[in-house]
Design a protein around this motif. Structure first.
Motif, PDB file in Angstrom:
ATOM      1  N   GLY A 139       0.793  -1.221   0.000  1.00  0.00           N
ATOM      2  CA  GLY A 139       0.000   0.000   0.000  1.00  0.00           C
ATOM      3  C   GLY A 139       0.825   1.269   0.000  1.00  0.00           C
ATOM      4  N   ALA A 140       2.092   1.155  -0.398  1.00  0.00           N
ATOM      5  CA  ALA A 140       3.033   2.253  -0.238  1.00  0.00           C
ATOM      6  C   ALA A 140       2.539   3.587  -0.770  1.00  0.00           C
ATOM      7  N   LEU A 141       2.181   3.630  -2.024  1.00  0.00           N
ATOM      8  CA  LEU A 141       1.832   4.910  -2.620  1.00  0.00           C
ATOM      9  C   LEU A 141       0.531   5.459  -2.076  1.00  0.00           C
ATOM     10  N   ALA A 142      -0.452   4.605  -1.933  1.00  0.00           N
ATOM     11  CA  ALA A 142      -1.755   5.082  -1.490  1.00  0.00           C
ATOM     12  C   ALA A 142      -1.724   5.566  -0.045  1.00  0.00           C
ATOM     13  N   ALA A 143      -1.071   4.802   0.832  1.00  0.00           N
ATOM     14  CA  ALA A 143      -1.072   5.166   2.241  1.00  0.00           C
ATOM     15  C   ALA A 143      -0.008   6.201   2.560  1.00  0.00           C
ATOM     16  N   THR A 180       0.453   3.606  -9.561  1.00  0.00           N
ATOM     17  CA  THR A 180       0.045   4.906  -9.046  1.00  0.00           C
ATOM     18  C   THR A 180      -1.187   4.724  -8.171  1.00  0.00           C
ATOM     19  N   CYS A 181      -1.662   5.805  -7.567  1.00  0.00           N
ATOM     20  CA  CYS A 181      -2.881   5.730  -6.767  1.00  0.00           C
ATOM     21  C   CYS A 181      -4.117   5.704  -7.673  1.00  0.00           C
ATOM     22  N   GLY A 182      -5.206   5.184  -7.153  1.00  0.00           N
ATOM     23  CA  GLY A 182      -6.434   5.127  -7.933  1.00  0.00           C
ATOM     24  C   GLY A 182      -7.566   4.521  -7.139  1.00  0.00           C
ATOM     25  N   GLY A 183      -8.636   4.195  -7.840  1.00  0.00           N
ATOM     26  CA  GLY A 183      -9.808   3.643  -7.172  1.00  0.00           C
ATOM     27  C   GLY A 183     -10.724   4.739  -6.685  1.00  0.00           C
ATOM     28  N   GLY A 184     -11.429   4.476  -5.602  1.00  0.00           N
ATOM     29  CA  GLY A 184     -12.313   5.474  -5.027  1.00  0.00           C
ATOM     30  C   GLY A 184     -11.531   6.540  -4.274  1.00  0.00           C
ATOM     31  N   TYR A 185     -12.226   7.610  -3.909  1.00  0.00           N
ATOM     32  CA  TYR A 185     -11.548   8.721  -3.252  1.00  0.00           C
ATOM     33  C   TYR A 185     -12.470   9.389  -2.243  1.00  0.00           C
ATOM     34  N   THR A 186     -11.915   9.712  -1.074  1.00  0.00           N
ATOM     35  CA  THR A 186     -12.610  10.551  -0.106  1.00  0.00           C
ATOM     36  C   THR A 186     -11.646  11.624   0.367  1.00  0.00           C
ATOM     37  N   GLU A 187     -12.182  12.772   0.722  1.00  0.00           N
ATOM     38  CA  GLU A 187     -11.334  13.871   1.180  1.00  0.00           C
ATOM     39  C   GLU A 187     -10.598  13.492   2.458  1.00  0.00           C
ATOM     40  N   VAL A 233      -6.827  -2.483 -11.059  1.00  0.00           N
ATOM     41  CA  VAL A 233      -6.928  -1.589  -9.907  1.00  0.00           C
ATOM     42  C   VAL A 233      -7.295  -2.421  -8.688  1.00  0.00           C
ATOM     43  N   TYR A 234      -6.632  -2.139  -7.561  1.00  0.00           N
ATOM     44  CA  TYR A 234      -6.848  -2.892  -6.328  1.00  0.00           C
ATOM     45  C   TYR A 234      -7.063  -1.927  -5.178  1.00  0.00           C
ATOM     46  N   THR A 235      -7.948  -2.285  -4.243  1.00  0.00           N
ATOM     47  CA  THR A 235      -8.048  -1.514  -3.017  1.00  0.00           C
ATOM     48  C   THR A 235      -6.819  -1.805  -2.162  1.00  0.00           C
ATOM     49  N   LYS A 236      -6.512  -0.879  -1.258  1.00  0.00           N
ATOM     50  CA  LYS A 236      -5.331  -1.060  -0.419  1.00  0.00           C
ATOM     51  C   LYS A 236      -5.412  -2.352   0.402  1.00  0.00           C
TER      52      LYS A 236
END
Length: 206
Positions: free
Chosen positions: A11-15, A179-186, A155-158
């Motif tokens: 989960g490096a990039l996303a987290a 890269t990051c992707g998938g759903g998004y929340t603020e 695309v995979y969730t973390k």
């Protein structure tokens, strides 16, 4: 990556960069493109690989379909074993996991980059729109290049990121672009990663 290299946490990039990545979306902009189900990884072992290239530190990545032509910097791991993302002050910058193999060597090489920054779309904003058969070039410090063909875009969730599938040992010379992707929340940023799977089809020496 190869069996001798250390695998980064999935989960490096996303987290690791969630507070920055996605900031552009807060301004009311749309999500970056995501791959369709028809771009998922198919049968393993059907690729025809070119002979591996000698080790050459990557200097640029070019993806003609996306009009990407970006410098590549080396990336290490943070204290939790996650890949440190590239500097977010340069939107046109990709990073290579420098503890692994170089693109074109036998095994699995890793290149990662931001999807966006506070200033707008970044180097891999459109990564999810790649298709099977698209080509990538990674230029090396030896003035040669490794040319890859896309096998799949997923695309995979973390929480469901398939560490072994993405980073594990592989046939021939392979590349993962992430890269990051998938759903998004603020509050939490992106909830996943887009991963491009590609294999070496041609190596050019200077």
């Amino acid at each position: 990556m190869n069996e001798d290299a250390r695998s980064p946490w999935p989960g490096a990039l996303a987290a690791g960069a969630a507070l920055v990545l996605g900031a552009w979306l807060v301004q009311g902009n749309g999500l970056p493109p995501l791959p369709g189900a028809d771009q998922a990884l198919g049968a393993v072992g059907s690729e025809v690989f070119a002979p591996p290239r000698p080790r050459a530190v990557p200097t640029r990545i070019r993806i003609p379909t996306l009009q990407v032509d970006a410098p590549v910097t080396g990336l290490g791991l943070d204290g939790e074993g996650r890949i440190r993302p590239p500097d977010d002050t340069d939107r046109n910058l990709a990073g290579w996991y420098r503890e692994g193999i170089t693109p074109g060597q036998r095994g699995t090489a890793i290149i990662a980059g931001h999807v966006d920054t506070r200033q707008g779309p970044a180097v891999f904003y459109r990564l999810g729109s790649l298709h099977r058969g698209d080509q990538l070039e990674v230029a090396g410090a030896d003035r040669g290049s490794a040319f890859f063909v896309v096998d799949a875009v997923e695309v995979y969730t973390k929480k469901d990121f398939p560490d072994a599938k993405v980073y594990g040992p592989a046939r021939g010379s392979q590349l993962r672009v992430i890269t990051c992707g998938g759903g998004y929340t603020e509050q939490d940023g992106y909830d996943g990663n887009v991963v491009v799977y590609a294999h070496l089809v041609r190596g050019v020496s200077a």
